[in-house]
Design a protein around this motif. Sequence first.
Motif, short mmCIF file in Angstrom:
data_model
loop_
_atom_site.label_atom_id
_atom_site.label_comp_id
_atom_site.label_asym_id
_atom_site.label_seq_id
_atom_site.Cartn_x
_atom_site.Cartn_y
_atom_site.Cartn_z
N VAL A 158 13.77 17.22 11.18
CA VAL A 158 12.77 17.62 10.19
C VAL A 158 13.37 17.52 8.79
O VAL A 158 12.77 16.96 7.87
CB VAL A 158 12.24 19.05 10.46
CG1 VAL A 158 11.40 19.56 9.30
CG2 VAL A 158 11.43 19.08 11.76
N VAL A 159 14.58 18.05 8.62
CA VAL A 159 15.25 18.00 7.32
C VAL A 159 15.49 16.56 6.90
O VAL A 159 15.23 16.19 5.74
CB VAL A 159 16.58 18.80 7.35
CG1 VAL A 159 17.40 18.57 6.09
CG2 VAL A 159 16.29 20.30 7.54
N LEU A 160 15.98 15.73 7.81
CA LEU A 160 16.23 14.32 7.48
C LEU A 160 14.94 13.60 7.08
O LEU A 160 14.95 12.77 6.17
CB LEU A 160 16.89 13.59 8.66
CG LEU A 160 18.35 13.94 8.90
CD1 LEU A 160 18.83 13.32 10.22
CD2 LEU A 160 19.22 13.50 7.74
N GLU A 163 14.36 14.69 3.53
CA GLU A 163 15.39 14.15 2.64
C GLU A 163 15.25 12.65 2.44
O GLU A 163 15.42 12.15 1.33
CB GLU A 163 16.79 14.45 3.20
CG GLU A 163 17.21 15.88 3.05
CD GLU A 163 18.59 16.16 3.62
OE1 GLU A 163 19.08 17.28 3.41
OE2 GLU A 163 19.19 15.28 4.28
N GLU A 164 14.98 11.93 3.50
CA GLU A 164 14.98 10.48 3.44
C GLU A 164 13.64 9.87 3.03
O GLU A 164 13.61 8.79 2.45
CB GLU A 164 15.43 9.90 4.78
CG GLU A 164 16.88 10.25 5.09
CD GLU A 164 17.32 9.85 6.49
OE1 GLU A 164 16.49 9.28 7.26
OE2 GLU A 164 18.49 10.12 6.83
N GLU A 165 12.53 10.53 3.32
CA GLU A 165 11.23 9.93 3.04
C GLU A 165 10.29 10.81 2.24
O GLU A 165 9.20 10.39 1.88
CB GLU A 165 10.58 9.52 4.36
CG GLU A 165 11.42 8.49 5.11
CD GLU A 165 10.79 8.01 6.40
OE1 GLU A 165 9.55 7.93 6.45
OE2 GLU A 165 11.54 7.70 7.34
N SER A 172 3.51 8.79 -3.30
CA SER A 172 2.25 8.18 -2.85
C SER A 172 1.11 9.19 -2.91
O SER A 172 -0.01 8.82 -3.26
CB SER A 172 2.40 7.60 -1.44
OG SER A 172 2.47 8.61 -0.47
N LEU A 173 1.35 10.43 -2.59
CA LEU A 173 0.30 11.45 -2.63
C LEU A 173 -0.15 11.75 -4.05
O LEU A 173 -1.31 12.08 -4.29
CB LEU A 173 0.78 12.75 -1.97
CG LEU A 173 0.96 12.70 -0.46
CD1 LEU A 173 1.64 13.97 0.03
CD2 LEU A 173 -0.37 12.49 0.24
N LEU A 174 0.78 11.65 -5.02
CA LEU A 174 0.47 11.97 -6.41
C LEU A 174 0.30 10.72 -7.27
O LEU A 174 0.34 10.79 -8.50
CB LEU A 174 1.56 12.87 -7.00
CG LEU A 174 1.76 14.23 -6.31
CD1 LEU A 174 2.93 14.97 -6.92
CD2 LEU A 174 0.50 15.06 -6.37
N ASP A 175 0.11 9.57 -6.62
CA ASP A 175 -0.04 8.30 -7.34
C ASP A 175 1.07 8.08 -8.36
O ASP A 175 0.83 7.63 -9.48
CB ASP A 175 -1.42 8.23 -8.03
CG ASP A 175 -2.56 8.13 -7.03
OD1 ASP A 175 -2.35 7.49 -5.97
OD2 ASP A 175 -3.63 8.70 -7.30
#
Length: 190
Positions: A158-160, A163-165, A172-175
Amino acid sequence: MPGHRSITEAEKLAEARLGDVRIHREQMAAVANIYRAAAAVRQHLENSVLRESGLTWTAFVVLWVVWIWGEPETRHVAEEAGISKGTLTGVARTLESRGLLRRADHPTDGRLVLLMLTPQGEELMERVFPRFNEEEAFVTSRLSAAECRTLAEGLRRVVLQVEEEGEERRLSLLDGAPPPPRRSGRRSHG
Protein backbone atom coordinates in the motif's frame (compact mmCIF):
# COMPACT_ATOMS: atom_id res chain seq x y z
CA MET A 1 -16.26 5.56 26.49
CA PRO A 2 -19.21 7.90 25.73
CA GLY A 3 -19.98 8.16 22.03
CA HIS A 4 -17.44 5.43 21.19
CA ARG A 5 -18.52 2.78 18.74
CA SER A 6 -16.79 -0.54 18.30
CA ILE A 7 -15.28 -1.43 14.95
CA THR A 8 -18.12 -3.91 14.42
CA GLU A 9 -20.76 -1.23 15.04
CA ALA A 10 -18.98 1.21 12.72
CA GLU A 11 -18.85 -1.38 9.96
CA LYS A 12 -22.57 -2.12 10.34
CA LEU A 13 -23.44 1.59 10.24
CA ALA A 14 -21.37 2.11 7.08
CA GLU A 15 -23.00 -0.86 5.40
CA ALA A 16 -26.49 0.40 6.33
CA ARG A 17 -25.71 3.94 5.10
CA LEU A 18 -24.15 2.82 1.81
CA GLY A 19 -26.68 0.10 1.01
CA ASP A 20 -26.71 -0.40 -2.75
CA VAL A 21 -24.21 2.35 -3.60
CA ARG A 22 -21.70 0.96 -6.08
CA ILE A 23 -18.33 1.30 -4.38
CA HIS A 24 -15.18 -0.75 -3.83
CA ARG A 25 -16.27 -2.24 -0.48
CA GLU A 26 -13.24 -4.43 0.24
CA GLN A 27 -10.87 -1.56 -0.51
CA MET A 28 -12.95 0.82 1.62
CA ALA A 29 -12.79 -1.67 4.50
CA ALA A 30 -9.03 -2.06 4.08
CA VAL A 31 -8.34 1.69 4.13
CA ALA A 32 -10.79 2.30 6.98
CA ASN A 33 -9.13 -0.42 9.02
CA ILE A 34 -5.64 0.91 8.27
CA TYR A 35 -6.80 4.20 9.79
CA ARG A 36 -8.60 2.55 12.73
CA ALA A 37 -5.66 0.27 13.49
CA ALA A 38 -3.14 3.12 13.29
CA ALA A 39 -5.24 5.30 15.61
CA ALA A 40 -5.86 2.49 18.11
CA VAL A 41 -2.20 1.42 18.19
CA ARG A 42 -0.96 4.99 18.49
CA GLN A 43 -3.32 5.74 21.37
CA HIS A 44 -2.40 2.51 23.16
CA LEU A 45 1.35 3.10 22.81
CA GLU A 46 1.10 6.74 23.90
CA ASN A 47 -0.93 5.79 26.97
CA SER A 48 1.01 2.64 27.91
CA VAL A 49 4.67 3.37 27.19
CA LEU A 50 5.40 6.83 25.83
CA ARG A 51 3.60 9.14 28.25
CA GLU A 52 5.64 8.03 31.28
CA SER A 53 8.77 9.03 29.34
CA GLY A 54 7.18 12.37 28.47
CA LEU A 55 6.96 11.54 24.78
CA THR A 56 4.21 12.06 22.27
CA TRP A 57 3.89 9.68 19.34
CA THR A 58 5.45 12.27 17.02
CA ALA A 59 8.38 12.91 19.38
CA PHE A 60 9.02 9.18 19.64
CA VAL A 61 8.92 8.74 15.85
CA VAL A 62 11.40 11.61 15.42
CA LEU A 63 13.73 10.05 18.01
CA TRP A 64 13.31 6.64 16.34
CA VAL A 65 14.19 7.99 12.88
CA VAL A 66 17.28 9.78 14.20
CA TRP A 67 18.27 6.73 16.30
CA ILE A 68 18.04 4.39 13.31
CA TRP A 69 19.45 6.71 10.63
CA GLY A 70 22.30 8.18 12.67
CA GLU A 71 22.63 11.84 11.64
CA PRO A 72 19.89 12.50 9.08
CA GLU A 73 19.02 15.84 7.52
CA THR A 74 15.92 17.48 8.96
CA ARG A 75 14.05 17.20 5.66
CA HIS A 76 14.55 13.42 5.67
CA VAL A 77 13.42 13.13 9.28
CA ALA A 78 10.24 15.10 8.54
CA GLU A 79 9.52 12.97 5.47
CA GLU A 80 10.15 9.67 7.26
CA ALA A 81 8.10 10.76 10.29
CA GLY A 82 5.23 11.89 8.05
CA ILE A 83 5.21 15.43 9.41
CA SER A 84 5.83 18.89 8.00
CA LYS A 85 9.20 20.59 8.37
CA GLY A 86 7.46 23.18 10.56
CA THR A 87 6.13 20.50 12.90
CA LEU A 88 9.57 18.91 13.01
CA THR A 89 11.10 22.25 14.00
CA GLY A 90 8.81 22.47 17.04
CA VAL A 91 9.29 18.84 18.04
CA ALA A 92 13.06 19.06 17.58
CA ARG A 93 13.23 22.21 19.72
CA THR A 94 11.30 20.48 22.49
CA LEU A 95 13.52 17.39 22.33
CA GLU A 96 16.60 19.61 22.22
CA SER A 97 15.43 21.53 25.31
CA ARG A 98 15.06 18.19 27.10
CA GLY A 99 18.63 17.27 26.19
CA LEU A 100 17.61 14.35 23.97
CA LEU A 101 18.48 15.72 20.54
CA ARG A 102 20.90 18.19 19.06
CA ARG A 103 21.10 19.99 15.76
CA ALA A 104 24.27 20.54 13.75
CA ASP A 105 25.09 22.25 10.49
CA HIS A 106 25.69 19.98 7.52
CA PRO A 107 29.46 19.71 6.93
CA THR A 108 29.33 20.60 3.22
CA ASP A 109 26.05 22.49 2.77
CA GLY A 110 25.37 25.29 5.25
CA ARG A 111 21.70 25.42 4.27
CA LEU A 112 21.08 21.94 5.66
CA VAL A 113 20.73 20.87 9.29
CA LEU A 114 21.46 17.44 10.73
CA LEU A 115 19.85 15.91 13.80
CA MET A 116 21.51 13.52 16.23
CA LEU A 117 20.69 11.98 19.55
CA THR A 118 22.57 13.09 22.63
CA PRO A 119 23.87 10.40 25.00
CA GLN A 120 20.72 11.05 27.07
CA GLY A 121 18.59 10.52 23.94
CA GLU A 122 20.44 7.28 23.15
CA GLU A 123 19.84 6.06 26.71
CA LEU A 124 16.15 6.94 26.48
CA MET A 125 15.68 5.02 23.22
CA GLU A 126 17.62 2.01 24.54
CA ARG A 127 15.31 2.00 27.58
CA VAL A 128 11.98 2.84 25.91
CA PHE A 129 12.18 0.89 22.66
CA PRO A 130 12.20 -2.62 24.17
CA ARG A 131 9.05 -1.72 26.15
CA PHE A 132 7.54 -0.15 23.01
CA ASN A 133 8.28 -3.37 21.13
CA GLU A 134 6.62 -5.44 23.86
CA GLU A 135 3.46 -3.42 23.25
CA GLU A 136 3.85 -3.95 19.48
CA ALA A 137 3.78 -7.67 20.31
CA PHE A 138 0.72 -7.16 22.52
CA VAL A 139 -1.32 -5.28 19.91
CA THR A 140 -0.57 -7.94 17.29
CA SER A 141 -1.02 -10.92 19.63
CA ARG A 142 -4.20 -12.11 17.87
CA LEU A 143 -2.10 -12.66 14.73
CA SER A 144 0.37 -15.48 14.14
CA ALA A 145 3.92 -14.67 13.08
CA ALA A 146 2.97 -15.63 9.51
CA GLU A 147 -0.09 -13.34 9.65
CA CYS A 148 2.12 -10.50 10.92
CA ARG A 149 4.48 -11.00 7.98
CA THR A 150 1.56 -11.10 5.53
CA LEU A 151 0.02 -7.97 7.05
CA ALA A 152 3.37 -6.15 7.02
CA GLU A 153 3.92 -7.06 3.36
CA GLY A 154 0.40 -6.00 2.38
CA LEU A 155 0.79 -2.65 4.11
CA ARG A 156 4.22 -2.23 2.54
CA ARG A 157 2.60 -2.65 -0.89
CA VAL A 158 0.00 0.00 0.00
CA VAL A 159 2.81 2.41 0.93
CA LEU A 160 4.74 1.61 -2.26
CA GLN A 161 1.63 2.24 -4.38
CA VAL A 162 1.26 5.72 -2.92
CA GLU A 163 5.00 6.46 -3.00
CA GLU A 164 5.51 5.30 -6.56
CA GLU A 165 2.24 6.28 -8.25
CA GLY A 166 0.43 8.65 -5.90
CA GLU A 167 1.83 11.88 -7.33
CA GLU A 168 0.90 10.91 -10.89
CA ARG A 169 -2.58 9.98 -9.70
CA ARG A 170 -2.96 13.27 -7.81
CA LEU A 171 -1.91 15.23 -10.89
CA SER A 172 -4.45 13.40 -13.05
CA LEU A 173 -7.25 13.95 -10.52
CA LEU A 174 -6.46 17.67 -10.23
CA ASP A 175 -5.70 18.21 -13.93
CA GLY A 176 -2.10 19.03 -13.06
CA ALA A 177 -3.03 21.78 -10.57
CA PRO A 178 -1.35 21.94 -7.17
CA PRO A 179 -3.50 20.72 -4.29
CA PRO A 180 -5.62 23.41 -2.67
CA PRO A 181 -4.26 24.78 0.61
CA ARG A 182 -5.06 22.76 3.70
CA ARG A 183 -7.95 23.99 5.75
CA SER A 184 -8.29 23.58 9.48
CA GLY A 185 -11.97 22.77 9.26
CA ARG A 186 -12.82 25.94 11.17
CA ARG A 187 -15.17 28.43 9.70
CA SER A 188 -13.69 31.72 8.68
CA HIS A 189 -14.82 34.67 10.76
CA GLY A 190 -15.18 37.27 8.09
